[in-house]
Design an enzyme around this catalytic site. Structure first.
Site, PDB file in Angstrom:
ATOM      1  N   GLY A   1      92.194 -10.846 -94.394  1.00  0.00           N
ATOM      2  CA  GLY A   1      92.436 -11.799 -95.460  1.00  0.00           C
ATOM      3  C   GLY A   1      92.098 -13.197 -94.966  1.00  0.00           C
ATOM      4  N   GLY A   2      92.125 -14.141 -95.885  1.00  0.00           N
ATOM      5  CA  GLY A   2      91.977 -15.542 -95.505  1.00  0.00           C
ATOM      6  C   GLY A   2      90.585 -15.981 -95.098  1.00  0.00           C
TER       7      GLY A   2
ATOM      8  N   GLY B   1      88.611 -14.266-100.662  1.00  0.00           N
ATOM      9  CA  GLY B   1      88.350 -15.703-100.801  1.00  0.00           C
ATOM     10  C   GLY B   1      88.513 -16.258-102.201  1.00  0.00           C
TER      11      GLY B   1
ATOM     12  CG  HIS C   1      94.006  -5.374-103.961  1.00  0.00           C
ATOM     13  ND1 HIS C   1      92.932  -4.802-104.606  1.00  0.00           N
ATOM     14  CD2 HIS C   1      93.612  -5.560-102.676  1.00  0.00           C
ATOM     15  CE1 HIS C   1      91.930  -4.646-103.751  1.00  0.00           C
ATOM     16  NE2 HIS C   1      92.316  -5.101-102.568  1.00  0.00           N
TER      17      HIS C   1
ATOM     18  CG  MET D   1      88.482  -1.758 -96.752  1.00  0.00           C
ATOM     19  SD  MET D   1      89.217  -3.379 -96.535  1.00  0.00           S
ATOM     20  CE  MET D   1      90.761  -3.120 -97.396  1.00  0.00           C
TER      21      MET D   1
ATOM     22  CG  MET E   1      92.128  -2.639 -93.593  1.00  0.00           C
ATOM     23  SD  MET E   1      92.198  -4.290 -92.881  1.00  0.00           S
ATOM     24  CE  MET E   1      92.167  -5.271 -94.388  1.00  0.00           C
TER      25      MET E   1
ATOM     26  CG  HIS F   1      90.101  -2.212-101.047  1.00  0.00           C
ATOM     27  ND1 HIS F   1      89.849  -3.541-100.752  1.00  0.00           N
ATOM     28  CD2 HIS F   1      88.952  -1.540-100.748  1.00  0.00           C
ATOM     29  CE1 HIS F   1      88.611  -3.659-100.293  1.00  0.00           C
ATOM     30  NE2 HIS F   1      88.055  -2.459-100.276  1.00  0.00           N
TER      31      HIS F   1
ATOM     32  CG  ASP G   1      93.519  -4.935 -99.089  1.00  0.00           C
ATOM     33  OD1 ASP G   1      92.481  -4.551 -99.648  1.00  0.00           O
ATOM     34  OD2 ASP G   1      94.085  -6.015 -99.359  1.00  0.00           O
TER      35      ASP G   1
ATOM     36  N   GLY H   1      94.880 -12.790-102.063  1.00  0.00           N
ATOM     37  CA  GLY H   1      95.868 -12.582-101.014  1.00  0.00           C
ATOM     38  C   GLY H   1      96.475 -13.885-100.549  1.00  0.00           C
TER      39      GLY H   1
HETATM   40  C1  DX5 Z   1      89.964  -7.809 -97.204  1.00  0.00           C
HETATM   41  C2  DX5 Z   1      90.833  -7.220 -98.282  1.00  0.00           C
HETATM   42  C3  DX5 Z   1      91.293  -8.193 -99.285  1.00  0.00           C
HETATM   43  C4  DX5 Z   1      92.133  -9.308 -98.737  1.00  0.00           C
HETATM   44  C5  DX5 Z   1      91.862 -10.526 -99.558  1.00  0.00           C
HETATM   45  O1  DX5 Z   1      89.357  -6.810 -96.471  1.00  0.00           O
HETATM   46  O2  DX5 Z   1      90.147  -6.201 -98.977  1.00  0.00           O
HETATM   47  O3  DX5 Z   1      91.955  -7.560-100.370  1.00  0.00           O
HETATM   48  O4  DX5 Z   1      93.497  -9.036 -98.736  1.00  0.00           O
HETATM   49  O5  DX5 Z   1      92.512 -11.597 -98.979  1.00  0.00           O
HETATM   50  P1  DX5 Z   1      92.194 -13.088 -99.389  1.00  0.00           P
HETATM   51  O6  DX5 Z   1      92.435 -13.224-100.855  1.00  0.00           O
HETATM   52  O7  DX5 Z   1      93.160 -13.857 -98.550  1.00  0.00           O
HETATM   53  O8  DX5 Z   1      90.754 -13.371 -99.028  1.00  0.00           O
HETATM   54 ZN    ZN Z   2      91.108  -5.433-100.851  1.00  0.00          ZN
END
Ligand code: DX5
Ligand code: ZN
Length: 219
Positions: free
Chosen positions: A143-144, A176, A32, A67, A36, A65, A34, A196
């Protein structure tokens, strides 16, 4: 058993090759990634050059993904970089149907992501055209973060919509995810778990991935 997709955002970027090899050797099903842009979300991550490198060593499908605003402008570039599945946010697409057709015409699977405030019903006219829905269970950008409990309601609603329409659209949960909430999420209807921090910040990432798979075994 659910599909597990480790989110590289939480990896140690100084050791990116090792982190990717770990995912290859683990029970994870896909990567996956991400992306941004600092506009749609208040953060910037990585982009096309990094995905190109990951693709060289990834032995599993890569889902990207996005964003980012105006994702249609870069759809082809992400395909060239190695995306197998491309996920766009409904909140960034003024012509979502066209964007989905563009993604599919380039040979990728198409996913649509929903921010926490976007209802499941927003997908009613597009569900038949897509392969996957990505339900954000945190606000996108970092993340987190802590899992938003209200997400369970959205999973159940979407599951019902998909079943009533006789479709095979996968439901993905992003944000999460932990070893503890993995089983309830799958029980509610989740097909794909993104993780993540739970994976990469642990002492034994491969073991955590195996635990996420095992937690969802019964479904
Ligand atoms: C957040 C990302 C997620 C992120 C998830 O915007 O899209 O993919 O990496 O991270 P965790 O699993 O740490 O919440
Ligand atoms: Zn993501």
């Amino acid at each position: 058993m659910a599909i597990v997709a480790p989110s590289i955002l939480a990896a140690n970027f100084l050791r990116l090759e090792d982190e990717c090899k770990m995912v290859n050797e683990s029970e994870a099903d896909r990567f996956h990634l991400d992306v941004m842009d600092g506009r749609f979300v208040p953060n910037i991550s990585f982009g096309i050059p990094v995905i190109e490198q990951i693709k060289k060593i990834a032995q599993k499908p890569c889902e990207v993904h996005l964003m980012i605003e105006e994702p249609e402008k870069l759809t082809e570039d992400f395909r060239k970089a190695g995306a197998d599945i491309l996920i766009v946010h409904i909140e960034t697409c003024r012509n979502l149907h066209r964007n989905i057709q563009q993604i599919k015409s380039l040979g990728m699977k198409a996913g649509v992501a929903l921010n926490p405030h976007t209802p499941a019903s927003a997908l009613s006219e597009i569900l038949q055209d897509i392969d996957q829905v990505c339900i954000m269970s945190v606000n996108p950008g970092f993340g987190g973060q802590k899992f938003i409990d209200h997400t369970f309601k959205k999973i159940r609603e979407l599951k019902k919509m998909i079943a009533e329409m006789g479709l095979h659209v996968l439901i993905e949960i992003d944000g999460g995810v932990t070893v503890e909430n993995a089983a309830p999420l799958v029980h509610a209807g989740t097909d794909v778990l993104v993780a993540g921090n739970t994976v990469f910040k642990s002492q034994d990432p491969k073991k955590v991935i195996a635990q996420l798979k095992a937690a969802t075994h019964y479904s």
